[in-house]
Scaffold this motif. Structure first.
Motif, short mmCIF file in Angstrom:
data_model
loop_
_atom_site.label_atom_id
_atom_site.label_comp_id
_atom_site.label_asym_id
_atom_site.label_seq_id
_atom_site.Cartn_x
_atom_site.Cartn_y
_atom_site.Cartn_z
N GLN A 49 0.83 -1.20 0.00
CA GLN A 49 0.00 0.00 0.00
C GLN A 49 0.86 1.25 0.00
OE1 GLN A 49 -2.54 1.29 3.40
NE2 GLN A 49 -4.17 1.20 1.86
N LEU A 50 0.49 2.17 -0.88
CA LEU A 50 1.13 3.47 -0.98
C LEU A 50 0.09 4.51 -0.58
CD1 LEU A 50 3.63 5.11 -2.02
CD2 LEU A 50 2.40 5.28 -4.18
N ARG A 51 0.43 5.31 0.42
CA ARG A 51 -0.47 6.37 0.85
C ARG A 51 0.15 7.72 0.50
NH1 ARG A 51 -1.06 6.44 6.52
NH2 ARG A 51 0.96 5.43 6.61
N ILE A 52 -0.68 8.59 -0.06
CA ILE A 52 -0.23 9.92 -0.46
C ILE A 52 -1.22 10.93 0.10
CG2 ILE A 52 0.30 11.46 -2.39
CD1 ILE A 52 0.67 8.81 -4.06
N TRP A 53 -0.71 11.94 0.76
CA TRP A 53 -1.54 13.03 1.25
C TRP A 53 -0.96 14.30 0.65
CZ3 TRP A 53 -0.20 17.27 4.33
CH2 TRP A 53 -1.27 18.03 4.80
N LEU A 54 -1.81 15.09 0.00
CA LEU A 54 -1.31 16.33 -0.58
C LEU A 54 -2.35 17.44 -0.48
CD1 LEU A 54 -2.40 17.00 -3.76
CD2 LEU A 54 -1.11 14.93 -4.14
N VAL A 55 -1.84 18.66 -0.50
CA VAL A 55 -2.68 19.85 -0.45
C VAL A 55 -2.31 20.72 -1.65
CG1 VAL A 55 -3.31 21.91 0.86
CG2 VAL A 55 -2.74 19.80 2.06
N PRO A 56 -3.27 20.98 -2.54
CA PRO A 56 -3.02 21.91 -3.64
C PRO A 56 -3.16 23.35 -3.14
CG PRO A 56 -5.19 20.92 -3.87
CD PRO A 56 -4.56 20.33 -2.65
N GLU A 57 -2.34 24.24 -3.66
CA GLU A 57 -2.37 25.65 -3.30
C GLU A 57 -2.29 26.49 -4.55
OE1 GLU A 57 0.87 26.40 -0.63
OE2 GLU A 57 0.08 25.06 0.90
N ASN A 58 -2.70 27.74 -4.44
CA ASN A 58 -2.63 28.67 -5.56
C ASN A 58 -2.07 29.99 -5.04
OD1 ASN A 58 -2.99 30.30 -7.79
ND2 ASN A 58 -5.21 30.36 -7.64
N ASP A 59 -0.91 30.37 -5.54
CA ASP A 59 -0.28 31.62 -5.14
C ASP A 59 -0.68 32.78 -6.04
OD1 ASP A 59 1.02 30.50 -2.95
OD2 ASP A 59 2.71 29.84 -4.18
N PRO A 61 -1.62 34.97 -9.71
CA PRO A 61 -2.43 36.11 -9.30
C PRO A 61 -3.95 35.96 -9.51
CG PRO A 61 -1.40 36.60 -11.38
CD PRO A 61 -0.91 35.24 -10.96
N ALA A 62 -4.44 34.86 -10.05
CA ALA A 62 -5.88 34.67 -10.24
C ALA A 62 -6.34 33.39 -9.54
CB ALA A 62 -6.21 34.59 -11.74
N ALA A 63 -7.58 33.37 -9.11
CA ALA A 63 -8.19 32.17 -8.55
C ALA A 63 -8.52 31.21 -9.68
CB ALA A 63 -9.46 32.54 -7.78
N LEU A 64 -8.62 29.91 -9.38
CA LEU A 64 -9.00 28.90 -10.36
C LEU A 64 -10.23 28.14 -9.86
CD1 LEU A 64 -5.58 27.26 -11.32
CD2 LEU A 64 -6.93 28.88 -12.66
N PRO A 65 -11.18 27.87 -10.74
CA PRO A 65 -12.35 27.11 -10.32
C PRO A 65 -12.03 25.64 -10.09
CG PRO A 65 -12.51 27.64 -12.65
CD PRO A 65 -11.30 28.35 -12.11
N LEU A 102 -9.49 26.62 -6.33
CA LEU A 102 -8.22 27.08 -5.77
C LEU A 102 -8.29 28.60 -5.67
CD1 LEU A 102 -5.73 24.82 -7.77
CD2 LEU A 102 -6.32 24.66 -5.35
N PRO A 103 -8.63 29.11 -4.49
CA PRO A 103 -8.77 30.56 -4.33
C PRO A 103 -7.42 31.25 -4.44
CG PRO A 103 -8.98 29.46 -2.22
CD PRO A 103 -8.88 28.39 -3.26
N LEU A 104 -7.45 32.52 -4.76
CA LEU A 104 -6.24 33.34 -4.82
C LEU A 104 -5.55 33.30 -3.46
CD1 LEU A 104 -4.43 35.43 -6.21
CD2 LEU A 104 -6.06 37.18 -5.49
N HIS A 105 -4.28 32.95 -3.44
CA HIS A 105 -3.47 32.83 -2.23
C HIS A 105 -4.13 31.90 -1.20
CE1 HIS A 105 -0.83 35.80 -3.84
NE2 HIS A 105 -1.82 36.67 -3.94
#
Length: 159
Positions: A49-59, A61-65, A102-105
């Protein structure tokens, strides 16, 4: 961890085809605003078993849907994977998951993967990158393209 996507052991039939069709019609990179998508997380390997935990971020200058993170492995996945909503198997060694807004910052939802491997491995190379970025231009790929070597110790390896 609110919003956690958990993956275990089974994939709906046709998921790979629908993901490929969705990605090819979703828009080309650079056609929209500029955003800086990044991923941070940990990888754990124990037994099969391979477990992966990740958090996407957006720095910004625009937010992404939405965006899509891709996880590629150096080892084959077990035949059956149970994938949560927003995730799909994209090959023998590949899974893709949508990040949600992914909101701005800001951060997207936390993504947790519990992937079964076809065979026990002493190590697995895990590659994390953006498969589709919501049509935005991302000029900084150093924070969204990661390669992590996970040894079968059960220890966490950060990226």
């Amino acid at each position: 961890m609110a919003g956690l996507l958990a993956l275990g052991m089974g994939t709906p039939a046709g998921a790979s085809a629908s993901v490929s069709a969705w990605a090819s019609t979703s828009g080309a990179a650079g056609a929209g605003p500029e955003a800086d998508v990044a991923y941070h997380g940990r990888v754990y390997l124990s037994g099969e078993q391979l477990r992966i935990w990740l958090v996407p971020e957006n720095d910004g200058p625009a937010a992404l849907p939405n965006a899509t993170v891709r996880v590629r492995l150096s080892a084959d996945l077990a035949d059956r994977q149970e994938l949560a909503g927003g995730c799909a198997r994209a090959g023998l060694r590949e899974v893709v998951c949508e990040t949600g807004p992914l909101p701005l910052h800001g951060r997207g939802r936390h993504i947790g993967l519990a992937l079964g491997l076809r065979e026990r491995a002493s190590e697995v190379v895990v590659r994390v990158d953006t498969w589709w970025n919501g049509g935005a231009t991302d000029r900084n790929h150093t924070n969204n393209e990661h390669v992590v070597l996970a040894l079968a110790t059960g220890d966490g390896y950060a990226f």
